[in-house]
Design an enzyme around this catalytic site. Structure first.
Site, PDB file in Angstrom:
ATOM      1  N   ASP A  16      47.649  22.006  69.864  1.00  0.00           N
ATOM      2  CA  ASP A  16      47.441  21.979  69.515  1.00  0.00           C
ATOM      3  C   ASP A  16      49.295  22.153  69.903  1.00  0.00           C
ATOM      4  O   ASP A  16      49.132  22.142  71.461  1.00  0.00           O
ATOM      5  CB  ASP A  16      48.311  23.079  68.781  1.00  0.00           C
ATOM      6  CG  ASP A  16      49.502  23.633  67.274  1.00  0.00           C
ATOM      7  OD1 ASP A  16      49.539  22.982  66.829  1.00  0.00           O
ATOM      8  OD2 ASP A  16      49.813  24.701  67.811  1.00  0.00           O
ATOM      9  N   LEU A  17      50.904  21.645  69.566  1.00  0.00           N
ATOM     10  CA  LEU A  17      51.894  21.763  69.872  1.00  0.00           C
ATOM     11  C   LEU A  17      52.462  22.780  69.918  1.00  0.00           C
ATOM     12  O   LEU A  17      52.617  23.576  70.836  1.00  0.00           O
ATOM     13  CB  LEU A  17      53.323  20.293  69.805  1.00  0.00           C
ATOM     14  CG  LEU A  17      52.844  19.622  70.035  1.00  0.00           C
ATOM     15  CD1 LEU A  17      53.830  18.195  69.619  1.00  0.00           C
ATOM     16  CD2 LEU A  17      52.807  18.919  71.965  1.00  0.00           C
ATOM     17  N   ASP A  18      53.629  23.325  69.031  1.00  0.00           N
ATOM     18  CA  ASP A  18      54.945  24.748  68.258  1.00  0.00           C
ATOM     19  C   ASP A  18      53.151  25.832  68.920  1.00  0.00           C
ATOM     20  O   ASP A  18      52.514  25.931  68.323  1.00  0.00           O
ATOM     21  CB  ASP A  18      54.553  24.465  66.819  1.00  0.00           C
ATOM     22  CG  ASP A  18      55.714  22.775  66.981  1.00  0.00           C
ATOM     23  OD1 ASP A  18      56.381  22.852  68.109  1.00  0.00           O
ATOM     24  OD2 ASP A  18      55.578  23.065  65.682  1.00  0.00           O
TER      25      ASP A  18
END
Length: 238
Positions: A16-18
């Protein structure tokens, strides 16, 4: 590092990024503020527009088109365009204005201060495994220096329904040509990242960045394979 399930072979990692690779809270607050200001100042007829008006338009769009929430970028663009139409701009003016506003949004959305720990960890992990980003959001890794670590980036909307739906998880396995069970997904959200990954047959790592208690959090549905409190802990798996 806490283990809750037996960890099997790992052939690739997805992230995942955020809020997994960087703190996204202030980024979103600043982006929303700057984006609203840009819209209000784009045309005199939009000076009166308030955040609540924009949220009302977004809500109406989702009621009319329930699946639009899977693509947060298109959902925002459509809402801005509708706000401009409601204010009396022509269809051409609203279409052009929405694109201008989205360019402004993309700029602020990608003003992200990525910790050096993230760079170092991804670089180290990338020496052993292919890495992929899977996001429900609209951050653009190439604008803040993270794209170089990933084989590819999958985002909800263009690449399928948002997590925890399994579209992007399955697509990642297909593109990597790796069995789902040999992929370890890393994320901060117990629903979209942990439950989503486990339900589709992947292994899951929960990064607990807020000192949460897995046994007390309402979002907890399925146990991850492991829990970490800092990204660098993943290098212990090498």
């Amino acid at each position: 590092m806490h283990f809750y399930r037996p960890l099997g072979p790992i052939a690739a990692l997805t992230f995942d990024l955020d809020d997994t690779l960087y703190d996204n809270r202030e980024v979103i607050t600043r982006t929303e503020r700057e984006s609203m200001s840009f819209v209000q100042n784009y045309h005199p007829k939009l000076n009166h527009l308030q955040r609540q008006d924009f949220l009302h338009i977004r809500h109406a769009l989702r009621l009319a088109e329930p699946d639009i929430y899977h693509d947060v970028t298109e959902w925002r663009r459509r809402a801005v365009e509708q706000a401009m139409l409601d204010a009396g701009l022509s269809a051409d003016e609203a279409a052009a204005g929405a694109l201008a506003c989205m360019a402004n949004f993309a700029h602020w959305r990608s003003q992200i201060d990525v910790p050096q720990e993230t760079h170092d960890t991804l670089a180290k992990l990338g020496e052993k495994w292919p890495l992929v980003a899977i996001t429900n959001g609209n951050a653009e890794p190439h604008l803040f220096g993270l794209d170089k670590y990933f084989k590819f980036v999958l985002r909800a909307g263009p690449h399928g329904r948002s997590k925890p739906f399994n579209d992007m998880y399955h697509l990642a396995a297909e593109k990597l040509d790796v069995p789902l069970g040999h992929i370890l997904h890393v994320g901060d959200d117990l629903t979209t990242d942990v439950a989503g990954a486990v339900r589709c047959g992947m292994q899951a790592c929960w990064i607990n960045l807020r000192d949460g208690d897995l046994m007390q959090i309402n979002d907890s549905r399925l146990l991850p394979h492991l829990e970490i409190s800092q990204l660098a802990s993943l290098t212990a798996l090498i």
